[in-house]
Design a protein around this motif. Structure first.
Motif, PDB file in Angstrom:
ATOM      1  N   ASN A 128     -45.639 -15.190  62.850  1.00  0.00           N
ATOM      2  CA  ASN A 128     -46.691 -15.559  63.804  1.00  0.00           C
ATOM      3  C   ASN A 128     -48.049 -15.026  63.354  1.00  0.00           C
ATOM      4  O   ASN A 128     -49.060 -15.739  63.407  1.00  0.00           O
ATOM      5  N   LEU A 129     -48.091 -13.767  62.903  1.00  0.00           N
ATOM      6  CA  LEU A 129     -49.367 -13.188  62.471  1.00  0.00           C
ATOM      7  C   LEU A 129     -49.875 -13.843  61.186  1.00  0.00           C
ATOM      8  O   LEU A 129     -51.083 -14.024  61.029  1.00  0.00           O
ATOM      9  N   GLU A 130     -48.988 -14.200  60.289  1.00  0.00           N
ATOM     10  CA  GLU A 130     -49.422 -14.931  59.089  1.00  0.00           C
ATOM     11  C   GLU A 130     -49.993 -16.292  59.470  1.00  0.00           C
ATOM     12  O   GLU A 130     -50.989 -16.744  58.900  1.00  0.00           O
ATOM     13  N   ASN A 131     -49.360 -16.957  60.450  1.00  0.00           N
ATOM     14  CA  ASN A 131     -49.892 -18.229  60.950  1.00  0.00           C
ATOM     15  C   ASN A 131     -51.242 -18.022  61.628  1.00  0.00           C
ATOM     16  O   ASN A 131     -52.148 -18.851  61.499  1.00  0.00           O
ATOM     17  N   LEU A 132     -51.387 -16.900  62.357  1.00  0.00           N
ATOM     18  CA  LEU A 132     -52.671 -16.576  62.987  1.00  0.00           C
ATOM     19  C   LEU A 132     -53.742 -16.363  61.928  1.00  0.00           C
ATOM     20  O   LEU A 132     -54.870 -16.844  62.064  1.00  0.00           O
ATOM     21  N   LYS A 133     -53.388 -15.669  60.865  1.00  0.00           N
ATOM     22  CA  LYS A 133     -54.332 -15.441  59.761  1.00  0.00           C
ATOM     23  C   LYS A 133     -54.842 -16.776  59.216  1.00  0.00           C
ATOM     24  O   LYS A 133     -56.045 -16.971  59.034  1.00  0.00           O
ATOM     25  N   LYS A 134     -53.933 -17.722  58.982  1.00  0.00           N
ATOM     26  CA  LYS A 134     -54.332 -19.057  58.493  1.00  0.00           C
ATOM     27  C   LYS A 134     -55.230 -19.763  59.501  1.00  0.00           C
ATOM     28  O   LYS A 134     -56.244 -20.369  59.132  1.00  0.00           O
ATOM     29  N   ALA A 135     -54.838 -19.697  60.786  1.00  0.00           N
ATOM     30  CA  ALA A 135     -55.631 -20.371  61.823  1.00  0.00           C
ATOM     31  C   ALA A 135     -57.048 -19.805  61.884  1.00  0.00           C
ATOM     32  O   ALA A 135     -58.019 -20.549  62.035  1.00  0.00           O
ATOM     33  N   ILE A 136     -57.179 -18.485  61.755  1.00  0.00           N
ATOM     34  CA  ILE A 136     -58.506 -17.856  61.803  1.00  0.00           C
ATOM     35  C   ILE A 136     -59.302 -18.202  60.554  1.00  0.00           C
ATOM     36  O   ILE A 136     -60.466 -18.605  60.626  1.00  0.00           O
ATOM     37  N   GLU A 137     -58.689 -18.062  59.375  1.00  0.00           N
ATOM     38  CA  GLU A 137     -59.425 -18.283  58.130  1.00  0.00           C
ATOM     39  C   GLU A 137     -59.773 -19.748  57.907  1.00  0.00           C
ATOM     40  O   GLU A 137     -60.740 -20.050  57.222  1.00  0.00           O
ATOM     41  N   GLN A 138     -59.009 -20.673  58.508  1.00  0.00           N
ATOM     42  CA  GLN A 138     -59.302 -22.099  58.363  1.00  0.00           C
ATOM     43  C   GLN A 138     -60.123 -22.636  59.533  1.00  0.00           C
ATOM     44  O   GLN A 138     -60.426 -23.821  59.590  1.00  0.00           O
TER      45      GLN A 138
END
Length: 195
Positions: A160-170
């Motif tokens: 979930n946090l890795e997906n959050l990282k992608k969502a924030i950076e993109q």
């Protein structure tokens, strides 16, 4: 007959061992951490944006407000997920909130209760995000299942946090248009002064 007796004894031992596991380890606690290459204010805005939640929470469907003022301490909402084709509803209560810093929530369902804390801190133009989770099964069977599934639950939070990282950076959404408008207004004033 002896074989049947041994099979029954082995099954009984396995069941007792399974139930004891829930008594010996009634809760599962874990921490996770990521660093995102975006400033804190934007990282916080993305995590609080309901329209972005499906990008980082698998199966997320919607949030229905139940009571309190949304986005404040004491607010209660039902969060809907689809999990293996079945709808699942988890009740969320915000217990602590410091914007751009931390949010703490409790999640309750028929199967388990969870205390969840998400912290954010600036780090050289980036944002460090940490989560702390404690889960407790509701009932002895749920506690035993949680004890067995502890590592997979932690792995899900890390995903979930890795997906959050992608969502924030993109992220391309402008969460601070007022600041941009003010900058444009300042530029217009400066241009008028120059002329």
């Amino acid at each position: 007959m002896k074989i049947l007796k041994y099979i029954v004894i082995v099954i009984a031992i396995l069941i007792i061992g399974f139930l004891l596991l829930g008594l010996l380890k009634p809760e599962v606690a874990y921490d996770s951490e990521i660093v995102v290459n975006k400033p804190l204010a934007e990282a916080w805005a993305v995590t609080q944006d309901e329209a972005k939640m499906a990008d980082w929470l698998p199966g997320f469907q919607k949030v229905e407000h139940v009571s309190g003022t949304p986005g404040t301490v004491g607010a209660v909402s039902d969060v809907y997920f689809i999990n293996e084709g079945q709808e699942m509803v988890i009740r969320e209560t915000i217990t602590n909130l410091v914007p751009n810093e931390t949010i703490e929530m409790t999640f309750t369902s028929d199967f388990m209760n969870m205390d969840y804390k998400l912290n954010m801190a600036p780090m050289d133009g980036k944002t460090k995000i940490t989560s702390s989770t404690t889960t407790v099964g509701n009932g002895i069977l749920a506690k035993s299942m949680m004890a067995l599934a502890g590592s997979s639950i932690k792995a899900q939070e890390e995903t979930n946090l890795e997906n959050l990282k992608k969502a924030i950076e993109q992220n391309t959404k402008d969460y601070f248009p007022v600041e941009q408008t003010m900058k444009e207004g300042e530029m217009t004033i400066e241009n008028e002064e120059i002329n």
